[in-house]
Design a protein around this motif. Structure first.
Motif, short mmCIF file in Angstrom:
data_model
loop_
_atom_site.label_atom_id
_atom_site.label_comp_id
_atom_site.label_asym_id
_atom_site.label_seq_id
_atom_site.Cartn_x
_atom_site.Cartn_y
_atom_site.Cartn_z
N UNK A 1 7.05 -5.79 -5.66
CA UNK A 1 7.55 -7.09 -5.22
C UNK A 1 8.56 -6.95 -4.08
N UNK A 2 9.36 -5.90 -4.13
CA UNK A 2 10.34 -5.67 -3.07
C UNK A 2 9.63 -5.43 -1.73
N UNK A 3 8.60 -4.60 -1.76
CA UNK A 3 7.87 -4.32 -0.52
C UNK A 3 7.07 -5.54 -0.06
N UNK A 4 6.59 -6.34 -1.02
CA UNK A 4 5.89 -7.57 -0.64
C UNK A 4 6.84 -8.54 0.04
N UNK B 1 7.46 10.62 -15.88
CA UNK B 1 6.81 11.56 -14.97
C UNK B 1 5.95 10.85 -13.92
N UNK B 2 5.85 9.54 -14.05
CA UNK B 2 5.05 8.74 -13.11
C UNK B 2 5.99 7.90 -12.25
N UNK B 3 5.70 7.83 -10.97
CA UNK B 3 6.52 7.01 -10.06
C UNK B 3 6.37 5.53 -10.40
N UNK B 4 7.50 4.85 -10.56
CA UNK B 4 7.48 3.41 -10.81
C UNK B 4 7.53 2.67 -9.48
N UNK C 1 0.80 -1.23 0.00
CA UNK C 1 0.00 0.00 0.00
C UNK C 1 0.83 1.27 0.00
N UNK C 2 2.01 1.23 0.61
CA UNK C 2 2.87 2.42 0.64
C UNK C 2 3.39 2.74 -0.75
N UNK C 3 3.79 1.70 -1.49
CA UNK C 3 4.24 1.92 -2.86
C UNK C 3 3.09 2.41 -3.73
N UNK C 4 1.90 1.87 -3.49
CA UNK C 4 0.72 2.33 -4.22
C UNK C 4 0.46 3.80 -3.94
N UNK C 5 0.66 4.20 -2.68
CA UNK C 5 0.43 5.59 -2.30
C UNK C 5 1.40 6.51 -3.04
#
Length: 310
Positions: free
Chosen positions: A268-271, A261-264, A39-43
């Motif tokens: 998988x790393x956070x998972x 311009x979009x955050x990648x 969720x943090x990466x999604x944020x």
């Protein structure tokens, strides 16, 4: 004898301190590993999308005129299909064996969301700021992820862990493969070539085929599609549907979005970190906390017995 007692007492205090500090560090480490999650990466990804929405359609610039004769038509086609196109474009029509059924579910969810959000606006002919529409589409995306994919995609790891079926999802190979695909970025022109959609017009955007969600590529395609829709709105039926009639394609704040311009996101790393954190967390619950409680309890009982002997 007294020196020995004092030495033993100091040694016990030191042991208390060491064990307590170790317990606190382990607890904090476990908590920090399970809290963020995917969720943090999604944020971070979502925030970068919000930034682009602010650039493409800044608040107060593109306001759909509620008094325009084509207002209701535009809402029920272009705006309504902005939601369904957003959702359906994330489905892989080339590989999804249940594409037709899933598409139908996505479209129903999209249409219901649109009616709940903008139904009153249409009835009362209230002006609609495209900035507000864009931000609502972000919330819509999060709702789609929660409804059809996984609660954990857009929520903190610790909430996912205790959510229904959360642990199974966290350690699911299918979930990891899906996240790996989502975070992959390919050439944007190649991605665009795999999306077969209707031309920009009064009928709105229909999706016929799509490569699905590679999240960065998908959102770049979608944002650029909305830029095309804005250009169409500047000259719909020979006039602009926006309140500010001085707007035209030459003075648009932004006319293209690119992948850089979009955050990648690094899903998988956070998972993987979350998985390790979950293991640490349950070791904490099953081994560390009971062990610490046993140490504290036994120490207190021993001291009480010694006090009673005195």
């Amino acid at each position: 004898m007294q020196k020995f007692v004092n030495f033993f007492s100091e040694k016990l205090k030191l042991k208390w301190i060491v064990i307590s500090v170790t317990f606190a560090i382990y607890f904090l480490f476990s908590f920090l590993m399970v809290t963020p999650g995917v969720g943090v990466e999604s944020l971070r990804f979502i925030n970068s999308i919000k930034d682009q929405i602010s650039n493409v359609m800044p608040k107060g610039i593109y306001e759909i005129d509620g008094s325009d004769p084509s207002y209701e038509v535009v809402l029920d086609t272009v705006v309504k299909k902005a939601y369904s196109a957003d959702a359906v474009s994330t489905l892989n029509s080339y590989e999804n064996e249940e594409y037709a059924k899933t598409r139908k579910d996505y479209e129903k969810f999209s249409n219901d969301w649109y009616e709940n959000r903008w139904g009153d606006y249409k009835t009362s002919h209230k002006d609609i700021d495209l900035y507000d529409l864009g931000m609502d589409l972000v919330e819509f995306d999060k709702a789609v992820s929660t409804e059809f994919l996984s609660f954990g995609y857009v929520n903190p790891g610790i909430f996912w862990m205790f959510h229904s079926n959360g642990l199974n999802e966290i350690f699911s190979t299918e979930i990891r493969d899906d996240l790996l695909r989502n975070q992959t970025v390919i050439d944007q022109e190649l991605y665009n070539s795999k999306i077969n959609s209707s031309s920009v017009g009064i009928d709105g955007t229909d999706i016929y085929d799509s490569l699905g969600t590679l999240v960065v590529n998908n959102k770049v395609w979608y944002l650029n599609k909305q830029i095309e829709n804005i250009k169409y709105g500047l000259n719909i039926f020979g006039h602009s549907i926006f309140k500010n009639k001085s707007l035209n394609s030459s003075n648009m704040p932004k006319d293209k979005v690119t992948t850089d311009e979009i955050y990648t996101p690094h899903f998988t790393e956070t998972l993987d970190n979350l998985r390790a954190g979950v293991i640490f967390f349950f070791v904490l619950l099953i081994v560390v906390i009971p062990g610490y409680v046993f140490f504290v309890t036994s120490t207190i009982l021993i001291n009480k017995k010694k006090g009673a002997k005195k």
